[in-house]
Design a protein around this motif. Sequence first.
Motif, PDB file in Angstrom:
ATOM      1  N   VAL A 129       0.757  -1.213  -0.077  1.00  0.00           N
ATOM      2  CA  VAL A 129       0.043   0.054   0.071  1.00  0.00           C
ATOM      3  C   VAL A 129       0.963   1.235   0.044  1.00  0.00           C
ATOM      4  N   CYS A 130       0.529   2.379  -0.851  1.00  0.00           N
ATOM      5  CA  CYS A 130       1.389   3.426  -0.769  1.00  0.00           C
ATOM      6  C   CYS A 130       0.445   4.580  -0.429  1.00  0.00           C
ATOM      7  N   LEU A 131       0.886   5.393   0.711  1.00  0.00           N
ATOM      8  CA  LEU A 131       0.382   6.555   1.007  1.00  0.00           C
ATOM      9  C   LEU A 131       1.077   7.603   0.324  1.00  0.00           C
ATOM     10  N   LEU A 132       0.526   8.251  -0.825  1.00  0.00           N
ATOM     11  CA  LEU A 132       1.297   9.461  -1.725  1.00  0.00           C
ATOM     12  C   LEU A 132       0.821  10.702  -1.289  1.00  0.00           C
ATOM     13  N   VAL A 133       1.690  11.453  -0.479  1.00  0.00           N
ATOM     14  CA  VAL A 133       1.377  12.807  -0.105  1.00  0.00           C
ATOM     15  C   VAL A 133       2.398  13.589  -0.550  1.00  0.00           C
ATOM     16  N   SER A 134       1.933  14.450  -1.472  1.00  0.00           N
ATOM     17  CA  SER A 134       2.687  15.662  -2.151  1.00  0.00           C
ATOM     18  C   SER A 134       2.061  17.101  -2.138  1.00  0.00           C
ATOM     19  N   GLY A 135       2.768  17.957  -2.858  1.00  0.00           N
ATOM     20  CA  GLY A 135       1.876  19.273  -2.728  1.00  0.00           C
ATOM     21  C   GLY A 135       0.502  19.147  -3.476  1.00  0.00           C
ATOM     22  N   VAL A 265       5.746  15.303   1.306  1.00  0.00           N
ATOM     23  CA  VAL A 265       5.391  15.041   2.784  1.00  0.00           C
ATOM     24  C   VAL A 265       5.975  14.070   3.509  1.00  0.00           C
ATOM     25  N   ALA A 266       6.381  12.781   2.727  1.00  0.00           N
ATOM     26  CA  ALA A 266       6.955  11.826   3.346  1.00  0.00           C
ATOM     27  C   ALA A 266       8.461  12.232   4.088  1.00  0.00           C
ATOM     28  N   ALA A 267       8.922  13.410   3.728  1.00  0.00           N
ATOM     29  CA  ALA A 267       9.987  13.976   4.505  1.00  0.00           C
ATOM     30  C   ALA A 267       9.759  14.402   5.737  1.00  0.00           C
ATOM     31  N   ASN A 268       8.657  14.596   6.399  1.00  0.00           N
ATOM     32  CA  ASN A 268       8.270  14.909   7.460  1.00  0.00           C
ATOM     33  C   ASN A 268       8.729  13.739   8.690  1.00  0.00           C
ATOM     34  N   GLN A 269       9.758  14.114   9.382  1.00  0.00           N
ATOM     35  CA  GLN A 269      10.055  13.307  10.386  1.00  0.00           C
ATOM     36  C   GLN A 269       8.954  12.716  11.387  1.00  0.00           C
ATOM     37  N   SER A 270       7.909  13.670  11.874  1.00  0.00           N
ATOM     38  CA  SER A 270       6.966  13.242  12.748  1.00  0.00           C
ATOM     39  C   SER A 270       6.243  12.134  12.072  1.00  0.00           C
ATOM     40  N   LEU A 271       5.914  12.503  10.915  1.00  0.00           N
ATOM     41  CA  LEU A 271       5.147  11.551  10.089  1.00  0.00           C
ATOM     42  C   LEU A 271       5.725  10.003  10.121  1.00  0.00           C
ATOM     43  N   ARG A 272       7.267  10.177   9.656  1.00  0.00           N
ATOM     44  CA  ARG A 272       8.122   9.052   9.533  1.00  0.00           C
ATOM     45  C   ARG A 272       8.035   8.114  10.918  1.00  0.00           C
ATOM     46  N   VAL A 284       7.250  -0.811   7.048  1.00  0.00           N
ATOM     47  CA  VAL A 284       7.101   0.544   6.767  1.00  0.00           C
ATOM     48  C   VAL A 284       8.221   1.081   5.994  1.00  0.00           C
ATOM     49  N   LEU A 285       8.240   1.730   4.863  1.00  0.00           N
ATOM     50  CA  LEU A 285       9.355   2.138   4.277  1.00  0.00           C
ATOM     51  C   LEU A 285       9.098   3.411   3.857  1.00  0.00           C
ATOM     52  N   TYR A 286      10.164   4.526   3.647  1.00  0.00           N
ATOM     53  CA  TYR A 286      10.010   5.639   3.114  1.00  0.00           C
ATOM     54  C   TYR A 286      11.367   5.986   2.520  1.00  0.00           C
ATOM     55  N   PRO A 287      11.462   6.572   1.403  1.00  0.00           N
ATOM     56  CA  PRO A 287      12.736   6.856   0.821  1.00  0.00           C
ATOM     57  C   PRO A 287      13.581   8.128   1.551  1.00  0.00           C
ATOM     58  N   ASP A 288      14.921   7.933   1.333  1.00  0.00           N
ATOM     59  CA  ASP A 288      15.665   8.957   1.763  1.00  0.00           C
ATOM     60  C   ASP A 288      15.166  10.330   1.481  1.00  0.00           C
ATOM     61  N   LEU A 289      15.602  11.212   2.121  1.00  0.00           N
ATOM     62  CA  LEU A 289      14.869  12.615   2.169  1.00  0.00           C
ATOM     63  C   LEU A 289      14.853  13.066   0.779  1.00  0.00           C
ATOM     64  N   LEU A 291      14.864  11.538  -2.078  1.00  0.00           N
ATOM     65  CA  LEU A 291      14.188  10.875  -2.753  1.00  0.00           C
ATOM     66  C   LEU A 291      12.857  11.161  -2.753  1.00  0.00           C
ATOM     67  N   CYS A 292      12.174  11.687  -1.123  1.00  0.00           N
ATOM     68  CA  CYS A 292      11.049  12.189  -1.069  1.00  0.00           C
ATOM     69  C   CYS A 292      10.516  13.328  -1.976  1.00  0.00           C
ATOM     70  N   THR A 293      11.081  14.419  -1.755  1.00  0.00           N
ATOM     71  CA  THR A 293      10.690  15.413  -2.654  1.00  0.00           C
ATOM     72  C   THR A 293      11.072  15.527  -4.166  1.00  0.00           C
ATOM     73  N   ASP A 294      10.588  16.366  -4.972  1.00  0.00           N
ATOM     74  CA  ASP A 294      10.529  15.885  -6.324  1.00  0.00           C
ATOM     75  C   ASP A 294      12.213  15.736  -6.945  1.00  0.00           C
ATOM     76  N   ASN A 295      12.615  14.745  -7.868  1.00  0.00           N
ATOM     77  CA  ASN A 295      13.743  14.489  -8.161  1.00  0.00           C
ATOM     78  C   ASN A 295      13.770  13.834  -9.453  1.00  0.00           C
ATOM     79  N   ALA A 296      15.002  13.659 -10.120  1.00  0.00           N
ATOM     80  CA  ALA A 296      14.920  12.773 -11.373  1.00  0.00           C
ATOM     81  C   ALA A 296      15.457  11.468 -11.232  1.00  0.00           C
ATOM     82  N   ALA A 297      16.131  11.409 -10.073  1.00  0.00           N
ATOM     83  CA  ALA A 297      16.629   9.817  -9.880  1.00  0.00           C
ATOM     84  C   ALA A 297      15.337   8.940  -9.949  1.00  0.00           C
ATOM     85  N   MET A 298      14.271   9.161  -9.323  1.00  0.00           N
ATOM     86  CA  MET A 298      12.901   8.274  -9.482  1.00  0.00           C
ATOM     87  C   MET A 298      12.419   8.382 -11.036  1.00  0.00           C
TER      88      MET A 298
END
Length: 326
Positions: A129-135, A265-272, A284-289, A291-298
């Motif tokens: 299951v993916c919780l997708l939380v962005s702007g 929003v996955a960058a948020n430490q309290s959420l993590r 529970v998995l979340y990417p490195d900070l 890789l959470c916000t917009d990037n071209a690696a993904m």
Amino acid sequence: MIVLGIETSCDETATAVCRSGSIISSHIRSQAIHEKYGGVIPEIASREHERYLNNMVSDTLKDAGISKEELEGIAVTQGPGLSGTLITGVCFAKGLSLGMGLPIIGVNHLEAHIFANFLADPTLEFPFVCLLVSGGHTQLWYVKNINNYQLMGESRDDAAGEAFDKGARILGLAYPGGPEIEKLSKGGNPNAVKFPRAMMKKNNLEFSFSGLKTSLLYYMDEQKNANLKDVAASYQQAIIDVLITKLKWALAETDCHSCVIAGGVAANQSLRQGTKRRLSGEKVLYPDLSLCTDNAAMIAYLGELYLEKGKQSEIDFPILPNMKLA
Ligand code: KG4
Ligand code: ZN
């Protein structure tokens, strides 16, 4: 395969090179110019991408230690995003593709956010299951396989990132608001103000954040000497509580025991930390900070996956500002 990824869906200009599933170079330039406007100005964002993209691609290739001639494909964000910024990236990528005779693939930005989790943990397995939380998005996805996604619930109004950004503006903080609210919350009491949690009827997987923002506005109007740390911490907690509760319900509904959190929003430490704590029996998995916000690696990573499968876009493929995932 060696694939160049290009991301220009909003206000981050990003370039990366992926080789056989590993990122060998990744550059991100955040456009600080928007801070003074309190939000992204699309025309300025497009011009900034236009201005920096060429040099960033050169620097990224140099960092990767490869020449343009060694590239085997190009992946670029096709949507969703701002029309003008998407056009800038896609036209640049098409020019490179035509000039170098390379296959090109238009990538869905939301799908790429989900797949950033495979960069965080290559042992991740479907389904999850993916919780997708962005702007722009707050969604719960049942990810059964690549290209097989089921939407379980989403926000009826503001996205979680938008709630952070609008809340920050009310509190007089800079844009983007998420990191600012997180900073101000440090040391604040998350239970000081009882902000509302909407749509909390058991197993309802829809979200609504616009009422929360309005109640912050009223609260700040009424309380002239509010303790801002407490207010920020309570506001942040109201968003996080809802996200974690619904992620938990989604997991129960699918019988899945692994989940990922993707998007800015996955960058948020309290959420993590809160997710790890409240879902202690689950993976529970979340990417490195980065890789959470917009990037071209993904983008490069997902593009390579599709190109390897023989999928590619026609050279006249359009941008899709409202591109959906399923
Ligand atoms: O995924 P993203 O970089 O861009 C979009 O595709 O929208 O997400 C940007 C959003 C912004 O709303 C920003 O305030 C939020 O992610 N964000 C955060 C944090 N870092 C970024 N929200 C909460 N806490 C953070 N640390
Ligand atoms: Zn994004």
